[in-house]
Write a protein that holds these residues in place. Structure first.
Motif: not given
Length: 393
Positions: A220-221, A223, A226, A233, A237, A242-246, A264
């Motif tokens: 789901s995440r 890490y 930035q 990226r 994609d 659909n997995v959150e990028r933190v 994670s």
């Protein structure tokens, strides 16, 4: 020939065994090769220890010389000689005949040299942390794994640690081929007397890392720093849209977080994977495979010529039209090749700027020295940040 390559040659039992007699068995042939490997290993080990003893003799001479002159100059012996190491590594690659690739052979020698230097005098190296970052990888690449690498929270902390003498040298990033210059590093030189004594170029390869307890189907995440998320990226994609990028403070921090999270993943380099015992689910996921970061080694001493060097200067120019053109003309006139130029504000002066210029050659070379001498009367100030060997590995 390595044991692994020998065994690979024996994997197909239907093929004839090259070099074996008609009556020799595969086991006998492998045993003979292994005995030869053991004999070579003994010789290598003896020679490495012989090299280490010579390094200890060098250390004894330096310490004795310093003791004899301590009252006069209050100096400490310099054990790490970047120009000498650059010459040794270039010679290793020049005489290499394979089958080991030139750079891999040089990396083996880098570790031997690191262990020998540790016998002479343990080296404490400050780097922009935390552990597992690409700056950590650059420090290990340049100084070898025998060096005592110490993470710092900020680039300013790295400068301060070296200035105070708590660390012998520091490693800081200065530019990335995709993201550009690291302004904090350039600004560090404006308030510090430290010199550039070396450079490291590190190809930036990103890995998709998971822990032993990670449930891949339940991710789901993800890490990462930035910049690393931006550099991967397109791959993300396509593979994990659909997995959150933190975004976190560093790739090392991203890797560390997986310890207590089963849902994670992290994007980081090889050093982070090894440091935090993570599995590389996918390797080299960066969108630009040629992405490279350049790092600087900072210290106190001036470095002798190695034969293939760079010189870095910072120039404070007068506020007038054509100032930059005036600065560059002497370089062209004396045949000095400029490799980069960056502009930074000259604090605390408002709307005043300084130029950071890198050029090929050493300050001891006549054309480089003459070019800088011709620049001086044209500007408010010129400071030589250092002449140092070009990156070898």
């Amino acid at each position: 020939m390595s044991e692994q390559s020998s065994e690979q040659n024996m994997d197909n039992l239907d093929q004839p065994i090259a070099g074996a007699s008609d009556t020799a068995t595969e086991k006998e042939f492998l045993d003979n090769i292994r005995q030869s490997i053991d004999a070579v290993d003994c010789e290598i080990q003896t020679l490495i220890n012989d090299r280490a003893k010579l390094a200890q003799q060098v250390a004894a001479v330096k310490k004795n010389h310093t003791a004899n002159h301590a009252a006069a100059n209050n100096s400490n012996p310099i054990f790490y000689r970047p120009e000498r190491e650059a010459q040794v590594l270039k010679a290793v690659m020049a005489r290499n005949t394979g089958p080991i690739a030139d750079e891999k052979m040089a990396r083996l020698f880098r570790e031997i040299m690191s262990v020998c230097l540790d016998l002479e005098a343990p080296q404490r190296i400050a780097f922009l942390g935390p552990v597992g970052t690409f700056t950590h990888a650059a420090a290990l690449k340049h100084f070898g794994k025998a060096a005592d690498t110490v993470p710092m929270t900020t680039i300013t902390d790295v400068f301060r640690e070296v200035e105070a003498g708590t660390a012998m040298y520091g490693v800081v990033p200065v530019e990335n081929s995709s993201e550009g210059v690291v302004n904090h590093t350039l600004d560090g030189f404006l308030s510090s007397s430290l010199k550039i004594i070396g450079e490291v170029e590190l190809p930036i390869h990103q890995n998709f890392l998971v822990a032993e307890h990670t449930k891949i189907d339940g991710l789901s995440r993800i890490y990462s720093h930035q910049q690393s998320l931006a550099q991967c990226r397109h791959w993300l994609d396509v593979n994990f849209p659909n997995v959150e990028r933190v975004a976190v403070s560093s790739n090392g921090e991203a890797a560390r977080r997986l310890k207590n999270e089963w849902h994670s993943a992290a994007i980081a380099g090889d050093v982070a994977a090894a440091e935090y015992d993570l599995h590389k689910l996918y390797s080299n996921i960066e969108d630009n495979p040629s992405n490279t970061t350049r790092f600087l080694i900072i210290g106190h001493e001036a470095i002798a010529p190695s034969g293939q060097d760079k010189t870095s200067i910072v120039v404070s120019a007068h506020d007038k039209a054509g100032a930059l053109i005036e600065i560059l003309k002497p370089l062209s006139y004396h045949g000095v090749s400029m490799t980069s130029i960056e502009t930074r504000p000259e604090r605390p002066n408002k709307w005043a700027y300084v130029f950071f210029i890198d050029m090929n050659g050493h300050i001891d070379e006549a054309n480089v020295s003459a070019a800088i001498a011709d620049i001086r009367p044209l500007v408010k100030d010129v400071r030589i940040l250092g002449s140092y060997p070009k990156a070898v590995l």
